[in-house]
Design a protein around this motif. Sequence first.
Motif, mmCIF file in Angstrom:
data_model
loop_
_atom_site.group_PDB
_atom_site.id
_atom_site.type_symbol
_atom_site.label_atom_id
_atom_site.label_comp_id
_atom_site.label_asym_id
_atom_site.label_seq_id
_atom_site.Cartn_x
_atom_site.Cartn_y
_atom_site.Cartn_z
ATOM 1 N N HIS A 129 -26.239 27.453 10.466
ATOM 2 C CA HIS A 129 -26.732 28.394 11.472
ATOM 3 C C HIS A 129 -26.018 28.189 12.807
ATOM 4 C CE1 HIS A 129 -30.150 29.051 8.720
ATOM 5 N NE2 HIS A 129 -30.159 27.736 8.582
ATOM 6 N N ASP A 130 -25.877 29.291 13.574
ATOM 7 C CA ASP A 130 -25.410 29.249 14.963
ATOM 8 C C ASP A 130 -24.064 28.552 15.112
ATOM 9 O OD1 ASP A 130 -27.865 30.464 15.749
ATOM 10 O OD2 ASP A 130 -28.833 28.488 15.687
ATOM 11 N N LEU A 131 -23.146 28.870 14.221
ATOM 12 C CA LEU A 131 -21.854 28.179 14.226
ATOM 13 C C LEU A 131 -21.013 28.497 15.452
ATOM 14 C CD1 LEU A 131 -20.890 28.636 10.456
ATOM 15 C CD2 LEU A 131 -21.919 26.633 11.553
ATOM 16 N N GLU A 132 -21.236 29.636 16.074
ATOM 17 C CA GLU A 132 -20.433 30.008 17.237
ATOM 18 C C GLU A 132 -21.042 29.522 18.557
ATOM 19 O OE1 GLU A 132 -18.084 33.872 16.904
ATOM 20 O OE2 GLU A 132 -19.891 34.340 15.742
ATOM 21 N N HIS A 150 -30.192 19.462 13.597
ATOM 22 C CA HIS A 150 -29.512 19.970 14.792
ATOM 23 C C HIS A 150 -28.363 19.032 15.132
ATOM 24 C CE1 HIS A 150 -32.721 22.905 15.617
ATOM 25 N NE2 HIS A 150 -33.534 21.970 15.136
ATOM 26 N N CYS A 151 -27.212 19.587 15.458
ATOM 27 C CA CYS A 151 -26.036 18.761 15.719
ATOM 28 C C CYS A 151 -25.091 19.470 16.686
ATOM 29 C CB CYS A 151 -25.323 18.426 14.409
ATOM 30 S SG CYS A 151 -25.144 19.801 13.268
ATOM 31 N N ASP A 152 -24.060 18.764 17.086
ATOM 32 C CA ASP A 152 -23.036 19.339 17.960
ATOM 33 C C ASP A 152 -21.929 20.010 17.154
ATOM 34 O OD1 ASP A 152 -24.335 18.114 20.193
ATOM 35 O OD2 ASP A 152 -23.284 16.238 19.734
ATOM 36 N N PHE A 278 -14.174 27.452 12.240
ATOM 37 C CA PHE A 278 -14.857 28.615 12.801
ATOM 38 C C PHE A 278 -15.933 28.092 13.746
ATOM 39 C CE2 PHE A 278 -18.505 31.585 12.652
ATOM 40 C CZ PHE A 278 -17.896 32.667 13.290
ATOM 41 N N GLY A 279 -15.758 28.337 15.046
ATOM 42 C CA GLY A 279 -16.715 27.826 16.029
ATOM 43 C C GLY A 279 -16.834 26.316 15.944
ATOM 44 N N ARG A 280 -18.046 25.826 15.705
ATOM 45 C CA ARG A 280 -18.277 24.383 15.598
ATOM 46 C C ARG A 280 -18.284 23.890 14.153
ATOM 47 N NH1 ARG A 280 -20.370 21.520 20.093
ATOM 48 N NH2 ARG A 280 -19.293 22.342 21.934
ATOM 49 N N LEU A 281 -17.793 24.719 13.226
ATOM 50 C CA LEU A 281 -17.646 24.310 11.826
ATOM 51 C C LEU A 281 -16.183 23.996 11.535
ATOM 52 C CD1 LEU A 281 -18.502 24.007 8.822
ATOM 53 C CD2 LEU A 281 -18.194 26.493 8.608
ATOM 54 N N PHE A 282 -15.932 22.815 10.993
ATOM 55 C CA PHE A 282 -14.581 22.382 10.658
ATOM 56 C C PHE A 282 -14.519 22.097 9.154
ATOM 57 C CE2 PHE A 282 -15.257 21.577 15.069
ATOM 58 C CZ PHE A 282 -14.035 21.846 15.684
#
Length: 393
Positions: A129-132, A150-152, A278-282
């Motif tokens: 969720h909320d990757l951007e 929840h994470c950074d 993509f955003g905070r997903l690597f």
Amino acid sequence: MRTQVGIVGAGPAGLLLGHLLHLAGIESVVLENRSRTHVEERIRAGLLEQGTVEVLTEAGVAERLHREAMVHEGLELRFDGQSHRIPLTGLTGKRVTIYGQQEVVKDLIAVRLGAGAPLLFEVDRVALHDLETDAPSISFVHEGIAQRLHCDVIAGCDGFHGICRDSIPAGVLRAYERVYPFAWLGILAAAPPASHELIYARHERGFALATMRSPTLSRLYIQCRPEEDLTQWSDDRIWAELHARLAHRDHGSPVKEGPILQRGVTTMRSFVVEPMRFGRLFLAGDAAHIVPPTGAKGMNLAIADIRVLAQALEAFYRGRGTALLEAYSGRALARVWKAQRFSWWMTSLLHRFDGDDLFEHKLRLAELDYVCNSAAGAMTLAENYVGLPLAPG
């Protein structure tokens, strides 16, 4: 739940990332949908580049590897009934190491659990969720309880069939793929290896490979059709095909028979997505790229990805900004595409394709002869096989 880095997948990539972050004082939680037994027992690739061994050694998780692994300084190419050794160490000064991927996983699980770091198996219904945003999260169910982490940052290390890559909106990623018109029928046999080094064979009946897992366990492969029916392959038929394809014109077959413990068909594909973020997903490892196993690059590429990602995350948490996070995809893909090129080349060189005629066969034999009898040709194979340099730290 709250952590700094959420890691999806407890294969070599996810576990090593979690360990490197732990060493840097960065918190992480690793989520895995399979059981610990399944993860530790699934048989995967077993050839490590020297750079991979060095990364594991520097991370302090290679004590058993150095004690039990089999170190190789060359490999053998067999074609037209003759053998040709490529002296990997003599040409490059580097070696390769036989140590099963499942053994790397066992070592990494042991060190993570020993450190008391969170590692959850048999996690169900994982969603991102909320990757951007700068506050992404992972929802999941563990032991019947719905939770949210929840994470950074989220690291997608969940393999080709995982959920992380599919969580990226359509149209963001560019996918490059090649599916090969053949597969490998592989067996694990309780028999001594055919040779003390790997034998790659090109034969008129198709490719064959003789490798090993230990001094008493052999891993052997033959080229077959992707839709191959294993019920049509008796033990006698498998051994006969291996003897035929791996035979030396003057010395006969080096293959030693024994009880077949496992057998299966592995399809062959090349696959890469760009970017690996993509955003905070690597994305890392098989979640971002697949190589045919001919060049033995799969796990090695995953380890190389993780080294780059861990460096970027450490810089981020040390207050040095996001420059390395922004550069992660480009740095990782530079090595990925070189490994794709080598794996495609090795696969094309050693296999028979549908529609190949005698002209194509003769061209492949000529190229193999050049590789084995030219200093430049042998060096090209050797330096790619032992592993190109890792991205600078």
